[in-house]
Design an enzyme around this catalytic site. Structure first.
Site, short mmCIF file in Angstrom:
data_model
loop_
_atom_site.label_atom_id
_atom_site.label_comp_id
_atom_site.label_asym_id
_atom_site.label_seq_id
_atom_site.Cartn_x
_atom_site.Cartn_y
_atom_site.Cartn_z
N ASP A 146 6.99 -27.82 -12.64
CA ASP A 146 6.24 -28.65 -13.37
C ASP A 146 5.26 -29.37 -12.39
OD1 ASP A 146 9.01 -29.27 -12.18
OD2 ASP A 146 9.16 -31.01 -13.17
N ASP A 189 4.12 -17.11 -17.94
CA ASP A 189 3.69 -16.82 -19.27
C ASP A 189 2.77 -18.42 -19.65
OD1 ASP A 189 2.97 -16.18 -21.76
OD2 ASP A 189 5.15 -16.34 -22.56
#
Ligand code: NAD
Length: 486
Positions: free
Chosen positions: A209, A233
């Site tokens: 993150d 992805d």
């Protein structure tokens, strides 16, 4: 005349046929010694009733040629369960998806001038994309996240080798190991264990993150990012956004034997057949294919022609300003094939100075490792229950009484709710019930089986996990709120 290299070409769905045709025209015009072998996959194949979306002839063509240029594939609603893309990646074990992005002169973005030039190396066959899903109760579904040591080794090794081959200073490994210690943590541990073999490269771990945050704030700090399938992805769509969008993001799916080159983008159905799609990502994927095949010179010509075209302000309508059609953009690239690199006036070969040439796809030792000592510690049994946790707890305590196993705790969506520690999560009808060995007892296989059948006589269980210690280390994580005491 040079021997021609056979390449399987799959036009794909939506804008696929247009952008794939553009790439083929450019390579042919550049004199790339390629023998195209056209093959089919995707929507039409699903609609003919082939459940995988990939016919046998296509599989045979890829197995023969081992080099593929592929358009995006769709899985039409109501046909087939699995994506044809994932089928191809898994069938040919293309374990790494290499997704480079860099800034182009003529493609203005909020990051223009900052020298964005990085590669996301995404693990390509494992993780949640193994697609192992089960409906557990009417209210709860699960997806298994499987991560393997050989999978982590292959993708980490490839990332280090790629950084070295391209002269890039370092590799960042982005994981969520702080939460998923065993699965995401596996990539972190393998990466950190391998880093000393590459003392010339700076290796660092970054929580994924924070990686996303840093990519938006200061993308120029990254060179190579290696990451798990799902993270990769998402991060790689983000990185394509940094340089102008999906229309500019090429990729290579690399395996030990087969390499499949494709744009990161999908079939963009709303633009299909309108001659408006940006073929840059597909042409640059073809450039990656040329380099992989050792055709460096022609690769450089095509790449410079794309750079020169964009630098001249010629672009499709996904870039703000006056735009041209897919066909006109492709014509403009072909016209510039003879432009000398220096005259291209574009971002040049990028910060790394050179593009990778025939990256050696590493082979790793995938013989299963064994632990010296492996101890059965207990079991997690997942049970459907819509009453109170205390009622279920009392029932299970009674079932386990007098056996070598005792109920240690129960959790609901990962938070311990029995014995109660005061947490008050909203409860669903799906409990993980953890049984561990009683003090001094060593449960056997037979103990587990009789416990499960006794539970089954009174409750609906969905699945069972064996709890084990590997060389003294706990092979399972604790629930939120659970202590480590026995
Ligand atoms: P998408 O990439 O097709 O489109 C997202 C948006 O990006 C589009 O609306 C368009 O605005 C833009 N875009 C993408 N490529 C572009 C290009 N070359 N030129 C101009 N604009 C472009 O993603 P999606 O809409 O989520 O998916 C559509 C279909 O594609 C789905 O069926 C999906 O499963 C499939 N898909 C296939 C692949 C693949 O084959 N590798 C990858 C992603 C999605």
């Amino acid at each position: 005349m040079t021997d021609r290299i056979p390449v399987t070409i799959i036009p794909g769905d939506g804008i696929g046929p247009e952008v794939v045709a553009a790439a083929r025209r450019v390579l042919d015009a550049a004199g790339a010694p390629i023998e195209w072998e056209e093959a089919e996959a995707g929507a039409a194949v699903f609609q003919r009733g082939v459940a995988s979306g990939v016919p046998d002839e296509t599989i045979a063509s890829i197995a023969r040629n081992r080099l593929v240029l592929k358009g995006p594939l769709e899985t039409p609603v109501g046909f087939g369960e699995k994506s044809a893309n994932v089928t191809l990646r898994k069938l040919f074990e293309t374990f790494a998806n290499v997704r480079p992005v860099r800034e182009f002169a003529g493609v203005p973005t909020p990051y223009s001038g900052r020298g964005v030039d990085l590669v996301v190396v995404r693990e390509n066959v494992e993780d949640l994309y193994a697609g192992i899903e089960h409906q557990q109760t009417a209210d709860v579904a699960q997806c298994l996240k499987l991560i393997s040591r050989p999978g982590c080794e292959r993708v980490s090794r490839l990332a280090f080798e790629l950084a070295r081959a391209e002269g890039r200073p370092g590799v960042a490994c982005a994981t969520k190991a702080n939460i998923m210690k065993l699965t995401e943590g596996m990539l972190k541990r393998v990466f950190e264990g391998m880093a000393p073999e590459y003392p010339d490269l700076e290796a660092r771990h970054i929580v994924v993150d924070n990686c996303a945050h840093q990519l938006v704030r200061r993308p120029e700090q990254f060179d190579v990012i290696v990451t798990t399938n799902m993270n990769g992805d998402i991060l790689s769509d983000l990185t394509s956004g940094l340089v102008g969008g999906l229309g500019f993001a090429p990729s290579a799916n690399l395996g030990a034997d087969v390499a499949i080159f494709e744009a990161v983008h999908g079939s963009a159905p709303k633009y299909a057949g309108k001659d408006v799609a940006n073929p840059t990502a597909m042409i640059l994927s073809a450039v990656m294919l040329l380099r992989h095949a050792g055709l460096d010179e022609v690769a450089a010509r095509v790449e410079h022609a794309v750079e020169a075209t964009l630098a001249a302000g010629i672009h499709t309508r996904d870039v703000l300003g006056e735009s041209v059609s897919t066909t006109a953009f492709t014509d403009a690239v072909i016209e510039r094939l003879d432009a000398a690199p220096a005259a291209a006036g574009a971002a040049g070969p990028g910060r790394a100075g050179r593009r990778v040439r025939q990256l050696r796809v590493p082979r790793v030792d995938d013989t299963p490792q064994t632990a010296k000592e492996r101890v059965l510690a207990g079991t997690d049994v997942f049970i459907e229950w819509s009453g109170s946790p205390d009622e279920l707890g009392a029932s299970l305590e009674a079932i386990a009484a007098g056996t070598p196993l005792r109920l240690k705790m129960m959790s609901n969506r990962g938070t311990m709710v029995y014995p109660s520690r005061g947490a008050q999560p909203s409860l669903v009808d799906h409990y993980r019930c953890r049984f561990l060995a009683r003090d001094g007892a060593q449960p056997t296989e037979a103990d587990l089986v009789s416990l499960i059948s006794a539970i089954g006589a009174r409750h609906m269980w969905m699945h069972v996990e064996r709890l084990q210690q590997f060389d003294g280390a706990r092979g399972y994580t604790l629930a939120q709120g659970e202590d480590n005491a026995r």
